[in-house]
Design an enzyme around this catalytic site. Structure first.
Site, PDB file in Angstrom:
ATOM      1  N   GLU A 107      97.689  33.241  27.457  1.00 56.93           N
ATOM      2  CA  GLU A 107      96.624  32.542  26.527  1.00 56.93           C
ATOM      3  C   GLU A 107      96.201  31.096  26.857  1.00 56.93           C
ATOM      4  OE1 GLU A 107      97.927  33.851  22.700  1.00 56.93           O
ATOM      5  OE2 GLU A 107      97.120  36.042  22.935  1.00 56.93           O
TER       6      GLU A 107
ATOM      7  N   PHE B 227      86.655  48.193  14.520  1.00 56.57           N
ATOM      8  CA  PHE B 227      86.543  47.059  13.656  1.00 56.57           C
ATOM      9  C   PHE B 227      86.496  45.967  14.560  1.00 56.57           C
ATOM     10  CE2 PHE B 227      91.348  47.913  13.974  1.00 56.57           C
ATOM     11  CZ  PHE B 227      91.645  46.251  14.454  1.00 56.57           C
TER      12      PHE B 227
ATOM     13  N   ASN C  38      92.208  36.437   8.884  1.00 51.73           N
ATOM     14  CA  ASN C  38      94.018  35.909   8.514  1.00 51.73           C
ATOM     15  C   ASN C  38      93.866  35.366   8.350  1.00 51.73           C
ATOM     16  OD1 ASN C  38      93.566  36.924  10.555  1.00 51.73           O
ATOM     17  ND2 ASN C  38      94.938  38.552  10.568  1.00 51.73           N
TER      18      ASN C  38
ATOM     19  N   HIS D 160      95.519  32.786  14.403  1.00 50.02           N
ATOM     20  CA  HIS D 160      96.041  33.503  15.890  1.00 50.02           C
ATOM     21  C   HIS D 160      96.889  32.929  16.168  1.00 50.02           C
ATOM     22  CE1 HIS D 160      96.665  35.435  19.676  1.00 50.02           C
ATOM     23  NE2 HIS D 160      96.713  34.445  19.695  1.00 50.02           N
TER      24      HIS D 160
ATOM     25  N   ARG E 120     100.095  33.235   5.843  1.00 43.14           N
ATOM     26  CA  ARG E 120      98.360  34.752   5.892  1.00 43.14           C
ATOM     27  C   ARG E 120      99.140  35.299   4.018  1.00 43.14           C
ATOM     28  NH1 ARG E 120      98.997  37.348  11.787  1.00 43.14           N
ATOM     29  NH2 ARG E 120      97.138  36.373  12.701  1.00 43.14           N
TER      30      ARG E 120
ATOM     31  N   THR F  26     100.490  40.537  10.252  1.00 42.62           N
ATOM     32  CA  THR F  26      98.921  40.355  10.512  1.00 42.62           C
ATOM     33  C   THR F  26      98.114  41.106   9.069  1.00 42.62           C
ATOM     34  OG1 THR F  26      99.589  41.593  12.681  1.00 42.62           O
ATOM     35  CG2 THR F  26      96.648  41.467  12.031  1.00 42.62           C
TER      36      THR F  26
ATOM     37  N   LYS G 243      91.846  29.867  13.024  1.00 46.57           N
ATOM     38  CA  LYS G 243      90.061  30.793  12.304  1.00 46.57           C
ATOM     39  C   LYS G 243      89.056  30.530  12.018  1.00 46.57           C
ATOM     40  CE  LYS G 243      92.394  35.304  13.953  1.00 46.57           C
ATOM     41  NZ  LYS G 243      93.172  36.580  13.661  1.00 46.57           N
TER      42      LYS G 243
ATOM     43  N   TYR H  56      90.834  39.464  22.603  1.00 46.09           N
ATOM     44  CA  TYR H  56      91.341  40.615  22.087  1.00 46.09           C
ATOM     45  C   TYR H  56      91.274  42.398  23.293  1.00 46.09           C
ATOM     46  CZ  TYR H  56      91.503  37.741  17.615  1.00 46.09           C
ATOM     47  OH  TYR H  56      92.237  36.868  17.411  1.00 46.09           O
TER      48      TYR H  56
END
Ligand code: UDP
Ligand code: MG
Length: 155
Positions: free
Chosen positions: A129, A60, A115, A118, A105, A94, A12, A52
């Site tokens: 995915e 959020f 974090n 993914h 994380r 998470t 990320k 998502y």
């Protein structure tokens, strides 16, 4: 029963900004996971809304989307024994402050949405995915001299 699987990982924007791409990739390499696909992707609104989809109604979500678009993400397909669960174990839970010490994380982050990584959470989602982010010809099958230790008996 154990099987060789593939899973999808995104590194990320917080990891990209903090120069942690090598650290995170290295943890997967050191575990013995084979990188069979790797590229940068800019995540469009449409891709993020699909990826998502389970979170689009959450308060959020707007912040998550903005965060995920700050830099390109490093997308990869990893291969290894039971690697969907193994990668989730390495990644940790998470919320980084609830994640077990030693996980990516917990060790490298403090907050959500930033974090670090993914990872697909089930065989069904891994298949979806991988297809979402990779064409078939972007995923490679190749032998490494370490395969006998990682995939075989190690003798
Ligand atoms: N997230 C967030 N706030 C939350 C829960 C999740 O910002 O309260 C972000 C976080 O970056 C997380 C991502 O949304 O990694 C996807 O959430 P999910 O529940 O699928 O967790 P993951 O599978 O990433 O552990
Ligand atoms: Mg998830």
């Amino acid at each position: 029963m154990s099987e060789v699987q593939k899973t999808l990982v995104l590194i990320k924007p917080d990891a990209m900004q903090r120069d942690l791409l090598g650290e995170v990739l290295g943890r997967f390499e050191r575990k013995g996971l084979k990188i069979v696909g790797l590229k940068f992707i800019h995540l469009t609104d449409a891709l993020l809304e699909e990826h998502y989809a389970h979170l689009t109604e959450k308060p959020f979500f707007a912040d998550l989307k903005k965060f995920m678009q700050q830099t390109p993400v490093a997308a990869m397909v990893l291969e290894g024994w039971d690697c969907i669960d193994e990668v989730r174990k390495l990644v940790g839970s998470t919320n980084p402050r609830a994640a077990d010490a030693g996980t990516i994380r917990a060790d490298l982050s403090m907050n959500m949405p930033s974090n670090i990584v993914h990872a697909s959470d089930s065989p069904e989602n891994a298949a979806i995915e991988i297809k979402r982010f990779f064409q078939d010809d972007e995923i490679y099958s190749y032998e490494k001299i370490t395969d006998r230790y990682i995939f075989g008996e190690g003798v």
